[in-house]
Structure formats: C-alpha cells, structure tokens
Scaffold this motif. Structure first.
Motif, PDB file in Angstrom:
ATOM      1  N   GLY A 103     -21.332  13.518   0.382  1.00  0.00           N
ATOM      2  CA  GLY A 103     -20.141  14.175   0.904  1.00  0.00           C
ATOM      3  C   GLY A 103     -19.469  14.970  -0.192  1.00  0.00           C
ATOM      4  N   MET A 104     -18.557  15.841   0.194  1.00  0.00           N
ATOM      5  CA  MET A 104     -17.767  16.530  -0.823  1.00  0.00           C
ATOM      6  C   MET A 104     -17.022  15.496  -1.661  1.00  0.00           C
ATOM      7  SD  MET A 104     -16.662  19.130  -2.413  1.00  0.00           S
ATOM      8  CE  MET A 104     -17.044  20.598  -1.472  1.00  0.00           C
ATOM      9  N   LEU A 105     -16.484  14.465  -0.972  1.00  0.00           N
ATOM     10  CA  LEU A 105     -15.920  13.313  -1.644  1.00  0.00           C
ATOM     11  C   LEU A 105     -16.199  12.081  -0.788  1.00  0.00           C
ATOM     12  CD1 LEU A 105     -13.260  13.042   0.267  1.00  0.00           C
ATOM     13  CD2 LEU A 105     -12.177  14.424  -1.466  1.00  0.00           C
ATOM     14  N   GLN A 106     -15.790  10.940  -1.238  1.00  0.00           N
ATOM     15  CA  GLN A 106     -15.998   9.731  -0.453  1.00  0.00           C
ATOM     16  C   GLN A 106     -14.913   9.676   0.623  1.00  0.00           C
ATOM     17  OE1 GLN A 106     -15.726   5.580  -2.240  1.00  0.00           O
ATOM     18  NE2 GLN A 106     -17.923   5.684  -1.771  1.00  0.00           N
ATOM     19  N   TYR A 107     -15.343   9.732   1.880  1.00  0.00           N
ATOM     20  CA  TYR A 107     -14.395   9.877   2.976  1.00  0.00           C
ATOM     21  C   TYR A 107     -13.689   8.580   3.344  1.00  0.00           C
ATOM     22  CZ  TYR A 107     -16.846  14.320   3.450  1.00  0.00           C
ATOM     23  OH  TYR A 107     -17.392  15.558   3.212  1.00  0.00           O
ATOM     24  N   ASP A 108     -14.288   7.456   3.059  1.00  0.00           N
ATOM     25  CA  ASP A 108     -13.653   6.164   3.323  1.00  0.00           C
ATOM     26  C   ASP A 108     -13.940   5.232   2.160  1.00  0.00           C
ATOM     27  OD1 ASP A 108     -13.049   3.498   4.252  1.00  0.00           O
ATOM     28  OD2 ASP A 108     -13.017   4.297   6.298  1.00  0.00           O
ATOM     29  N   GLY A 109     -12.909   4.998   1.346  1.00  0.00           N
ATOM     30  CA  GLY A 109     -13.087   4.189   0.148  1.00  0.00           C
ATOM     31  C   GLY A 109     -13.386   2.733   0.447  1.00  0.00           C
TER      32      GLY A 109
ATOM     33  N   VAL B  85      -0.253   8.084  11.029  1.00  0.00           N
ATOM     34  CA  VAL B  85       0.820   7.118  10.779  1.00  0.00           C
ATOM     35  C   VAL B  85       0.299   5.874  10.079  1.00  0.00           C
ATOM     36  CG1 VAL B  85       2.286   7.919  12.666  1.00  0.00           C
ATOM     37  CG2 VAL B  85       0.591   6.127  13.114  1.00  0.00           C
ATOM     38  N   THR B  86      -1.010   5.860   9.772  1.00  0.00           N
ATOM     39  CA  THR B  86      -1.609   4.715   9.082  1.00  0.00           C
ATOM     40  C   THR B  86      -2.409   5.187   7.867  1.00  0.00           C
ATOM     41  OG1 THR B  86      -3.483   4.764  10.651  1.00  0.00           O
ATOM     42  CG2 THR B  86      -1.655   3.270  11.150  1.00  0.00           C
ATOM     43  N   PHE B  87      -3.636   5.608   8.085  1.00  0.00           N
ATOM     44  CA  PHE B  87      -4.556   5.958   6.996  1.00  0.00           C
ATOM     45  C   PHE B  87      -3.977   7.026   6.064  1.00  0.00           C
ATOM     46  CE2 PHE B  87      -8.089   8.561   5.373  1.00  0.00           C
ATOM     47  CZ  PHE B  87      -8.839   7.591   4.711  1.00  0.00           C
ATOM     48  N   PHE B  88      -3.601   8.180   6.599  1.00  0.00           N
ATOM     49  CA  PHE B  88      -3.042   9.245   5.766  1.00  0.00           C
ATOM     50  C   PHE B  88      -1.697   8.832   5.179  1.00  0.00           C
ATOM     51  CE2 PHE B  88      -5.579  12.503   8.340  1.00  0.00           C
ATOM     52  CZ  PHE B  88      -6.507  12.648   7.331  1.00  0.00           C
TER      53      PHE B  88
ATOM     54  N   SER C 174      -7.173   2.393   4.437  1.00  0.00           N
ATOM     55  CA  SER C 174      -7.276   1.708   5.717  1.00  0.00           C
ATOM     56  C   SER C 174      -6.622   0.333   5.633  1.00  0.00           C
ATOM     57  CB  SER C 174      -8.748   1.544   6.130  1.00  0.00           C
ATOM     58  OG  SER C 174      -9.376   2.803   6.255  1.00  0.00           O
ATOM     59  N   GLY C 175      -6.178  -0.167   6.768  1.00  0.00           N
ATOM     60  CA  GLY C 175      -5.661  -1.527   6.822  1.00  0.00           C
ATOM     61  C   GLY C 175      -4.211  -1.656   6.405  1.00  0.00           C
ATOM     62  N   TYR C 176      -3.752  -2.895   6.390  1.00  0.00           N
ATOM     63  CA  TYR C 176      -2.363  -3.212   6.068  1.00  0.00           C
ATOM     64  C   TYR C 176      -2.157  -3.431   4.569  1.00  0.00           C
ATOM     65  CZ  TYR C 176      -1.937  -4.336  11.090  1.00  0.00           C
ATOM     66  OH  TYR C 176      -1.939  -4.287  12.461  1.00  0.00           O
ATOM     67  N   PHE C 177      -0.939  -3.186   4.110  1.00  0.00           N
ATOM     68  CA  PHE C 177      -0.541  -3.635   2.780  1.00  0.00           C
ATOM     69  C   PHE C 177      -0.180  -5.113   2.839  1.00  0.00           C
ATOM     70  CE2 PHE C 177       0.573   0.942   2.446  1.00  0.00           C
ATOM     71  CZ  PHE C 177      -0.264   1.267   1.389  1.00  0.00           C
ATOM     72  N   ASP C 178       0.478  -5.506   3.945  1.00  0.00           N
ATOM     73  CA  ASP C 178       0.864  -6.896   4.147  1.00  0.00           C
ATOM     74  C   ASP C 178       0.878  -7.151   5.647  1.00  0.00           C
ATOM     75  OD1 ASP C 178       2.079  -9.375   4.432  1.00  0.00           O
ATOM     76  OD2 ASP C 178       3.540  -9.038   2.832  1.00  0.00           O
ATOM     77  N   ALA C 179      -0.152  -7.819   6.137  1.00  0.00           N
ATOM     78  CA  ALA C 179      -0.287  -8.034   7.578  1.00  0.00           C
ATOM     79  C   ALA C 179       0.863  -8.849   8.159  1.00  0.00           C
ATOM     80  CB  ALA C 179      -1.618  -8.742   7.860  1.00  0.00           C
ATOM     81  N   ASN C 180       1.576  -9.562   7.323  1.00  0.00           N
ATOM     82  CA  ASN C 180       2.720 -10.344   7.813  1.00  0.00           C
ATOM     83  C   ASN C 180       3.950  -9.482   8.044  1.00  0.00           C
ATOM     84  OD1 ASN C 180       1.378 -12.889   7.705  1.00  0.00           O
ATOM     85  ND2 ASN C 180       1.671 -12.931   5.482  1.00  0.00           N
ATOM     86  N   LYS C 181       3.949  -8.287   7.486  1.00  0.00           N
ATOM     87  CA  LYS C 181       5.120  -7.417   7.608  1.00  0.00           C
ATOM     88  C   LYS C 181       4.817  -6.121   8.358  1.00  0.00           C
ATOM     89  CE  LYS C 181       7.580  -8.929   3.436  1.00  0.00           C
ATOM     90  NZ  LYS C 181       6.584  -9.847   2.863  1.00  0.00           N
ATOM     91  N   GLU C 182       3.566  -5.922   8.783  1.00  0.00           N
ATOM     92  CA  GLU C 182       3.196  -4.669   9.429  1.00  0.00           C
ATOM     93  C   GLU C 182       2.463  -4.915  10.738  1.00  0.00           C
ATOM     94  OE1 GLU C 182       1.798  -1.490   6.382  1.00  0.00           O
ATOM     95  OE2 GLU C 182       1.199  -3.432   5.555  1.00  0.00           O
ATOM     96  N   GLU C 183       2.646  -3.983  11.662  1.00  0.00           N
ATOM     97  CA  GLU C 183       1.872  -3.984  12.902  1.00  0.00           C
ATOM     98  C   GLU C 183       1.564  -2.535  13.262  1.00  0.00           C
ATOM     99  OE1 GLU C 183       2.188  -5.157  17.651  1.00  0.00           O
ATOM    100  OE2 GLU C 183       3.569  -6.092  16.209  1.00  0.00           O
TER     101      GLU C 183
END
Length: 409
Positions: free
Chosen positions: A168-174, A216-219, A225-234
C-alpha cells in the motif's frame, strides 16, 4: 513519480488501473487527468516500457467502498482489475471515460477494461505481479487491501487469488497490520482530543451510520480502531443503505442517529455525545438538488431532536461541519456566476471551499462565554480545544487555541 520510479528501477511492463473522482475534485476533471496520464505513459513507451491503462471506473461505484458497507463495489473493481472482466470494453481509456460519462458522472462511472485487438484484457493482475495501491486514505483502501492480501477471504467470490507482491502507499490499518508491506510509514497521531477527554474521565458516546461511522471513531481517534477505555466509551454504528445511490433515500439514517443520540443524552451516562449526520455530504455528492433539499431537511429534523434533548438535561451543543457541499451545488466562473453548458446550469458534485459555520449554545453554557475576536484564521483545528474547554478542562498547550473566552460581567 511512481511510474517514473518503477521504470527507472527496471520495470518493463506497467499497468495502471484508474478510478475517477469527481468528489474531492470537480466532476469532469477525469478527462484531463486521463489525458495527462496517457501522455506520461506514451513517454514511457518511447523509452521501451510497455506501459498502459488497464481498467477503470468511478470511485463510488468501483472498488472504493468503506467500512464494509457494500462489498459489491469492491467486487466490481476486482472483476475488472484482477479478472479482466467488465461490462464495458474499450481499446482506449480516454474514449472509455468520455463515453461512460454520457451515462454517469465521474464518481459513478461503470467499470471498464481496456482490450487489445484480439479482444483480450491488456492488464489483469496475475501471479507474479507487483501491485501498489497508491491511495493514501485508509478508509477507501482497506476493503481492497483485504481482498488482495487475505488468503482466507469470504466477502465475495474472487474466482482466483493471484500470488502477488502487494504494498500500500501506507499501512491502512495499524491494528490489523494491513497491508503488511507499504511504501510510507503511516503518521503517528497521538494525544487526540478524544483520548485526552477519556483519560480525564469524560464518558463518551459516538454514533453515525456506516458511511461516516469511521469519522466519529477511527479518524476522530487518530486513525486508531477500538476504544481508549471501554468502560468510558460506547460506539454505535447504524447500518447505511447499500446497493443504491444516496439520492434514492436521501433521508438516510438521520432520524435513527438522532434517536440514539437522544437516548444517550437523556440516559445521564455520558458527558459527551458526538454524531455525524452524512446527509448533506453524501447526497450532495450525487448532484441531485431536489434530493439534497430532502437530505438537508432530514438533517435539520435530526438536529432538532438532539437539541430538544440537550434542552431537557441542561447541556451544551456544538454544531459544525468539516467542509461544504450542499450549500452550493452549481459550478461558477471566477465572478461567481453559474456556468452553463448547452444552456443548462452545470451541477457541482465536489466539496466547496467555503468556510463552515459553527454554533455553540444550550442552557448549560456558562454566562459570559463568547467567541474570541482575535482568531481571524481559525478553523476546524481550533474546535478540539474549544470542546475541551466546554468540558471545564484546560486544553494541552500545543493545541490550536480555543474559539471561546469567558468575559466577566
């Protein structure tokens, strides 16, 4: 530069699979881009390199789906690029684009392949090929990257899975390490406002429909990807309509997004609710003005639902946009007058460059809060510190300054 570099490093056979835009650039610009590319390829052929365009199509109809909303889009690209099969066959790419533009704009051009005098596709991807996807944006390349790299793949029947050297030009999903090989290291975006707020105890709810869920998530989280803290995010994703152009159902999922946001606001479980309403952008890109009016009305209705909920809980709202689109759908000359073609106004389907508005208010806004007047060139980068301030926190010193200040009356 990629073509030139490949030739200089010994490549003797090069095939380019093009995707026309008309979304981030003016519709119709594809013709000029293909002319320029054909000129560059001709120079390579003069130098002894067998360089040709092999296939093409419009970005919204061929290959570049995102967030796994419609794998059929990727399959159309796979069929043309890998299998050498498409409903439209031409011997010349410029002819292909000009012909297909009579039926659709640049974004939605049907897939085509370039054939030789015997009717065979000139450049399907085969075993032993080196393949580079040179789009730098992750969201529009991740699905194709999975099809090119994953041996265990079940999203559609690939018919054959060529053994290629892919980068890829860069790695699209780290997090997925996709693709494994890439040309440029992806930027490390740290200390985003989302992470900063969560680390400071701000409970967060994020919601949109599939086509903007990543916004509203990945970008939002710095290509993470994913949560910083699953206990504080939905995070809640509402499935977008698939298999149709967005002007067919221009209300999209605006009301559903607003309903989820209202529920989150009234629940008392969250300190921040962020949503993206895609209507004005996604429907505006179709060039269908009547449908865009419906889309904007749907977005207005959704905003009203959320504002009413904010009023109930004594909250604060921040409303803005990342760019323009639906507010001006007419191509204009340098004086601002509409451009005509055969007596008809030319429709603009790409983003506009107008400044976007921002509105801040609500019963929870402290007395004396006002917009600063010393930031004449403020932009979206200033919104991060602004939101952090509205949560009662001090923004990091290296953030762009906040848009607001408090005046002591």
């Amino acid at each position: 530069m990629l073509l030139k570099g490949a030739a200089e490093r010994g490549a003797k056979r090069i095939r380019v699979h093009i995707l026309t835009d008309g979304r981030d650039v003016l519709d119709g610009s594809s013709v000029g881009f293909v002319e320029t590319l054909e000129s560059d390829l001709a120079k390579l052929r003069e130098a002894g390199v067998d360089a040709r365009i092999a296939s093409g199509g419009g970005r919204m109809y061929v290959t570049m789906d995102r967030y796994e909303n419609d794998w059929e889009v990727v399959k159309r690209g796979w069929d043309a690029q890998v299998l050498g099969e498409a409903p439209n066959k031409f011997k010349d790419a410029l002819e292909a684009v000009k012909t297909l533009r009579q039926r659709a704009n640049d974004q939605y051009l049907e897939p085509f392949v370039i054939i030789d005098d015997s009717g065979k596709a000139v450049g399907p991807i085969i075993d032993g090929d080196a393949v580079v996807t040179f789009n730098f944006r992750a969201d529009r390349m991740t699905m194709l990257a999975k099809a090119l790299e994953y041996e265990d793949f079940d999203k559609f029947d690939r018919v054959r899975f060529p053994k290629i050297r892919y980068a890829g030009m860069l790695q699209y999903d780290g997090e997925l390490k996709l693709p494994k090989k890439y040309l440029v290291s992806p930027p490390e975006i740290e200390r985003t406002s989302g992470e900063y707020l969560v680390r400071n105890g701000i409970r967060t709810f994020a919601c949109s429909e599939t086509v903007k869920f990543g916004h509203v998530t990945f970008f939002w989280n710095g290509n993470r990807s994913g949560y910083f803290d699953a206990n504080k995010e939905e995070y809640v994703e509402i499935p977008s309509d698939s298999g149709i152009s967005f002007n067919v159902k221009p209300i999209m999922k605006a009301v559903e997004i607003a309903a989820k946001a209202k529920e989150a606001i009234l629940s008392g479980k969250f300190d921040q609710i962020r949503v993206n309403l895609p209507n004005g952008d996604m429907v505006g890109h179709t060039g269908d003005i009547e449908a865009t009016v419906v889309a904007c009305k749907a977005a207005d209705e959704a905003v009203k639902i959320m504002l009413d909920a904010i009023e109930q809980v004594g909250g604060i709202y921040v409303i803005t946009a990342d760019h323009g689109n639906a507010e001006d759908m007419v191509k204009r000359d340098k004086k601002g007058k509409p451009l005509l073609k055969n007596g008809q106004i030319q429709i603009l389907t790409s983003h506009t460059l107008e400044p976007v508005p921002i509105a801040i208010g609500g019963p929870g806004l402290a007395p004396g809060v006002r917009f600063r007047k010393d930031l004449p060139t403020a932009g979206l980068a200033n919104v991060a510190a602004t939101v952090i301030n509205l949560h009662g926190l001090e923004a990091p010193s290296d953030y762009e300054p906040s848009l607001i200040e408090v005046i002591d009356n």
